[in-house]
Write a protein that holds these residues in place. Structure first.
Motif, short mmCIF file in Angstrom:
data_model
loop_
_atom_site.label_atom_id
_atom_site.label_comp_id
_atom_site.label_asym_id
_atom_site.label_seq_id
_atom_site.Cartn_x
_atom_site.Cartn_y
_atom_site.Cartn_z
N LYS A 60 0.83 -1.21 0.00
CA LYS A 60 0.00 0.00 0.00
C LYS A 60 0.87 1.26 0.00
CE LYS A 60 -2.34 2.86 3.17
NZ LYS A 60 -1.25 3.68 3.52
N GLY A 61 1.91 1.24 0.82
CA GLY A 61 2.79 2.40 0.88
C GLY A 61 3.52 2.64 -0.42
N ILE A 62 3.98 1.57 -1.06
CA ILE A 62 4.69 1.70 -2.34
C ILE A 62 3.73 2.19 -3.43
CG2 ILE A 62 5.85 0.40 -4.17
CD1 ILE A 62 7.04 -1.35 -1.89
N ILE A 63 2.54 1.62 -3.48
CA ILE A 63 1.55 2.04 -4.48
C ILE A 63 1.17 3.49 -4.26
CG2 ILE A 63 -0.83 1.69 -5.24
CD1 ILE A 63 -0.37 -1.32 -4.64
N GLN A 64 0.96 3.87 -3.02
CA GLN A 64 0.61 5.26 -2.72
C GLN A 64 1.73 6.20 -3.13
OE1 GLN A 64 -0.25 5.84 1.41
NE2 GLN A 64 -1.04 7.91 1.11
#
Length: 72
Positions: A60-64
């Protein structure tokens, strides 16, 4: 100067707090598994679930980051 980077600092501290929370959850689970005499299969299942939760958080953090940075 601090007000310019407030959102970045807030995001970093939030991610750090969640990482610490995952660590504390892991330590609590390890303690419960040791004291509860859980079979090996159950221990593996618990750790896989915990790892998948952490991997989802990281994904989620990487995609965000990718979406917010405008990298296409």
């Amino acid at each position: 100067m601090l007000s310019e980077y407030f959102e970045q600092i807030e995001g970093l501290l939030t991610n750090l707090a969640i990482a610490v929370l995952f660590l504390l959850i892991g330590l609590a689970i390890q303690d419960v598994l040791k004291k509860g005499d859980v079979p090996k299969f159950g221990r593996i299942a618990v750790w896989i679930v915990l790892f998948l939760g952490m991997a989802g958080f990281l994904a989620k953090g990487i995609i965000q980051f990718v979406i917010e940075s405008g990298l296409d």
